[in-house]
Design a protein around this motif. Structure first.
Motif, PDB file in Angstrom:
ATOM      1  N   HIS A 175       0.818  -1.209   0.000  1.00 28.16           N
ATOM      2  CA  HIS A 175       0.000   0.000   0.000  1.00 28.16           C
ATOM      3  C   HIS A 175       0.856   1.265   0.000  1.00 28.16           C
ATOM      4  CE1 HIS A 175      -3.759  -2.044   0.123  1.00 28.16           C
ATOM      5  NE2 HIS A 175      -3.492  -2.651   1.267  1.00 28.16           N
ATOM      6  N   TYR A 176       2.009   1.190   0.625  1.00 27.14           N
ATOM      7  CA  TYR A 176       2.923   2.341   0.630  1.00 27.14           C
ATOM      8  C   TYR A 176       3.238   2.785  -0.794  1.00 27.14           C
ATOM      9  CZ  TYR A 176       7.338   4.886   0.927  1.00 27.14           C
ATOM     10  OH  TYR A 176       8.329   5.820   0.773  1.00 27.14           O
ATOM     11  N   GLN A 200      -1.464  13.261   4.665  1.00 26.46           N
ATOM     12  CA  GLN A 200      -2.412  12.177   4.440  1.00 26.46           C
ATOM     13  C   GLN A 200      -1.773  10.831   4.098  1.00 26.46           C
ATOM     14  OE1 GLN A 200      -5.509  12.575   5.120  1.00 26.46           O
ATOM     15  NE2 GLN A 200      -5.514  14.810   5.301  1.00 26.46           N
ATOM     16  N   HIS A 201      -0.510  10.819   3.705  1.00 23.72           N
ATOM     17  CA  HIS A 201       0.085   9.598   3.159  1.00 23.72           C
ATOM     18  C   HIS A 201      -0.040   8.404   4.102  1.00 23.72           C
ATOM     19  CE1 HIS A 201       2.905   7.229   0.654  1.00 23.72           C
ATOM     20  NE2 HIS A 201       3.182   6.678   1.812  1.00 23.72           N
ATOM     21  N   TRP A 202       0.502   8.506   5.304  1.00 28.68           N
ATOM     22  CA  TRP A 202       0.490   7.339   6.189  1.00 28.68           C
ATOM     23  C   TRP A 202      -0.909   7.017   6.695  1.00 28.68           C
ATOM     24  CZ3 TRP A 202       3.752   3.764   5.773  1.00 28.68           C
ATOM     25  CH2 TRP A 202       5.080   4.035   5.433  1.00 28.68           C
ATOM     26  N   HIS A 203      -1.768   8.019   6.805  1.00 25.31           N
ATOM     27  CA  HIS A 203      -3.155   7.717   7.171  1.00 25.31           C
ATOM     28  C   HIS A 203      -3.805   6.844   6.106  1.00 25.31           C
ATOM     29  CE1 HIS A 203      -7.309   7.995   8.332  1.00 25.31           C
ATOM     30  NE2 HIS A 203      -7.612   8.627   7.213  1.00 25.31           N
ATOM     31  N   GLU A 204      -3.582   7.173   4.848  1.00 26.11           N
ATOM     32  CA  GLU A 204      -4.162   6.379   3.768  1.00 26.11           C
ATOM     33  C   GLU A 204      -3.577   4.967   3.750  1.00 26.11           C
ATOM     34  OE1 GLU A 204      -6.662   5.386   0.731  1.00 26.11           O
ATOM     35  OE2 GLU A 204      -6.685   7.195   1.972  1.00 26.11           O
ATOM     36  N   GLU A 217      -7.509  -2.676  14.374  1.00 26.47           N
ATOM     37  CA  GLU A 217      -8.478  -1.585  14.460  1.00 26.47           C
ATOM     38  C   GLU A 217      -7.707  -0.268  14.395  1.00 26.47           C
ATOM     39  OE1 GLU A 217     -11.528   0.335  17.739  1.00 26.47           O
ATOM     40  OE2 GLU A 217     -11.377  -1.851  17.594  1.00 26.47           O
ATOM     41  N   TYR A 218      -7.823   0.405  13.261  1.00 27.64           N
ATOM     42  CA  TYR A 218      -7.135   1.676  13.054  1.00 27.64           C
ATOM     43  C   TYR A 218      -8.165   2.783  12.924  1.00 27.64           C
ATOM     44  CZ  TYR A 218      -4.751   5.495  10.669  1.00 27.64           C
ATOM     45  OH  TYR A 218      -4.273   6.742  10.328  1.00 27.64           O
ATOM     46  N   THR A 219      -7.982   3.871  13.676  1.00 32.29           N
ATOM     47  CA  THR A 219      -8.931   4.977  13.623  1.00 32.29           C
ATOM     48  C   THR A 219      -8.205   6.317  13.607  1.00 32.29           C
ATOM     49  OG1 THR A 219      -9.134   5.068  16.045  1.00 32.29           O
ATOM     50  CG2 THR A 219     -10.734   3.708  14.850  1.00 32.29           C
ATOM     51  N   ARG A 220      -8.856   7.299  13.001  1.00 34.67           N
ATOM     52  CA  ARG A 220      -8.426   8.692  13.081  1.00 34.67           C
ATOM     53  C   ARG A 220      -9.636   9.527  13.427  1.00 34.67           C
ATOM     54  NH1 ARG A 220      -6.004  12.208   8.054  1.00 34.67           N
ATOM     55  NH2 ARG A 220      -8.201  12.224   7.416  1.00 34.67           N
ATOM     56  N   THR A 221      -9.507  10.366  14.448  1.00 32.49           N
ATOM     57  CA  THR A 221     -10.627  11.215  14.859  1.00 32.49           C
ATOM     58  C   THR A 221     -10.183  12.668  14.921  1.00 32.49           C
ATOM     59  OG1 THR A 221     -10.082  10.799  17.197  1.00 32.49           O
ATOM     60  CG2 THR A 221     -11.767   9.401  16.175  1.00 32.49           C
TER      61      THR A 221
END
Length: 221
Positions: A175-176, A200-204, A217-221
């Protein structure tokens, strides 16, 4: 532990993107502050209501975690805390703008801990963050920043493990490079700024990894 730290200095070279510089924050941390407890004064009515429906240790941990993350999220250099299940601070350390160094001795104390740190650039986890989470067998790893909060843990509540990193790494690598290609093309056409790509790169990447590895379980808030 040897495997988790053996090649940590090579992450910057291995994961550098030529078109834009990604956040290279390391996950590691920390000097033991054994026996230090933390209290949160003046809880709100909302937090008191939540505590009635949660075990006391969970309510305490959530309150302490929020207080410490709010304390560090806007700082211009990295800071970290590791917590036990009762909210007691196990480890704490400060570093530079993108690095906190951890020794093997310090890492050995982190098994089962919830580890949080800030990223001054507001980016998500670096590969070294997740590799270190696996090598030290954290319960959860978190990032607090001025724009977002990030979390990664296992859905069943178990600890990260060294064998889990061997499962994560090839999926992350795939994915990287896909995200690198997509974002570089968007920068070239003006659809995305370099600053947004860095953010945004590593979040994506981790969002896609989380979809492929269901136990995460990966989340961003």
């Amino acid at each position: 532990m040897e495997k988790a730290f053996k090649n940590i200095d090579t992450f910057n070279d291995k994961y550098r993107i030529s078109k834009y510089v990604l956040d290279q924050d390391l996950a590691a941390r920390i000097m033991l502050e054994k026996g230090v407890s933390v209290g949160v004064s003046g809880p709100s009515l909302e937090s008191l209501a939540k505590s009635l429906s949660q075990p006391k240790e969970i309510s305490t941990l959530n309150a302490v975690l929020k207080a410490r993350e709010d304390e560090i999220r806007n700082k211009p250099y990295e800071n970290c805390y590791a917590f036990g299940p009762d909210g007691r601070i196990l480890l704490s350390k400060s570093g530079s703008v993108d690095t906190i160094v951890i020794t093997r001795e310090e890492g050995a104390r982190l098994k089962g801990a919830i580890f949080t740190h800030n990223h001054p650039r507001s980016s998500s986890f670096s590969p070294a963050d997740i590799s270190t989470a696996c090598g030290t067998r954290l319960k959860e790893i978190r990032v607090a920043s001025s724009k977002y909060s990030y979390s990664m843990k296992l859905k069943d509540g178990s600890n990260f493990s060294e064998t889990l990193w061997s499962e994560i790494e090839p999926v992350m690598n795939r994915h990287y490079y896909n995200v690198k290609f997509e974002f570089t093309a968007k920068i070239a056409t003006g659809e995305m700024s370099m600053e947004d790509a860095e953010l945004q790169h590593w979040h994506e990447v981790w969002s896609r990894v989380g979809k492929d590895i269901d136990k995460l379980e990966y989340t961003r808030t």
